[in-house]
Enzyme design. Sequence first.
Site, PDB file in Angstrom:
ATOM      1  N   ASP A 109       1.114  -2.404 -11.632  1.00  0.00           N
ATOM      2  CA  ASP A 109       0.335  -1.463 -12.062  1.00  0.00           C
ATOM      3  C   ASP A 109      -0.673  -0.628 -12.736  1.00  0.00           C
ATOM      4  O   ASP A 109       0.173  -1.367 -14.199  1.00  0.00           O
ATOM      5  CB  ASP A 109       0.555  -0.695 -10.417  1.00  0.00           C
ATOM      6  N   HIS A 278       0.394  -6.410  -2.581  1.00  0.00           N
ATOM      7  CA  HIS A 278       0.295  -5.536  -4.302  1.00  0.00           C
ATOM      8  C   HIS A 278       1.086  -4.941  -5.438  1.00  0.00           C
ATOM      9  O   HIS A 278       1.821  -4.929  -6.014  1.00  0.00           O
ATOM     10  CB  HIS A 278      -0.889  -4.856  -4.674  1.00  0.00           C
TER      11      HIS A 278
END
Length: 299
Positions: A109, A278
């Site tokens: 991320d 995610h």
Amino acid sequence: MQKYYPGFEKKFIEVEKDIKIHTVTGGQGKEAILFLHGHPENYLIWRFIAPCLKDNYNIVMTDLRGYGESSKPKGEKDHSNYSKRVMGNDQLKVMLELGFNKFHIISHDRGSRVAHRLILDHPENILTCTFMDILPTDDMYDKTTKEFANKYWHWFFYIQPGDFPEVLLAKDPKKFIEFNLTKKIGPTARGNFSQDILDEYTRHFADPKTIHGICEDYKASASIDRIHNDVDRTKKIDIPILALWGANGIVGNLWDVKAGWEKTCNNVTGYAVENCGHFVPEEQPEIVLEYVKKFLNDN
């Protein structure tokens, strides 16, 4: 820390005046790996991964500037002190201070965005890099759709002017952490987020300085980072890249991740991680470890 990283050491490394980066080290080996976390977390995201690599590698985990226990300076008007160039230089200085002139990066991320800029600025210092659940920032901004804006709403909320996002986020940080994680975690992996981990993420996010630092990180990505990136749009990355993404995640469902990285990187290996949203290294650590170990052994 010792619960998840037994035998590891904690330190603070000064990278510039009044800026210290929280650093956790351990392991042994000829080569080093720098681990860079994502939003809205800290170095604890690597609790299932880093200890499994410590017998063969020197492990370095940090909290990014603005996150966790690292320094959280007030943002400049142009957000330049939270640019990915500055945040990447923080990490390079940490590694050089520890005696590692060349090293691998494993990132997720926001950490992957810092890693991407660090590679563009200092390719001579990086051996390989693993990106998790991202594409280059500008590609994602440039191809924003209604679905992406809805699911990645925080990208556009954090960049609102002044302290508007900080004031609202400070009202109930616990609810934000729980909402953010629940929205993006695959249902099969909820058990990997124990209450003590959620409490630790919430504790840091509840600090107004952390909220400010995170907003500055995103504001930089929408402004000064784009200026830096424009200069390097035609620059090719030669170091080996491993791209991993959640098969059930937003990024993997909206983009062809491997093809996206192949536009600017000459040596890309890529996999969708099954049954995963995610938070790839926390949701499916066994699968991630398998891919990472093979990638590191091959390169």
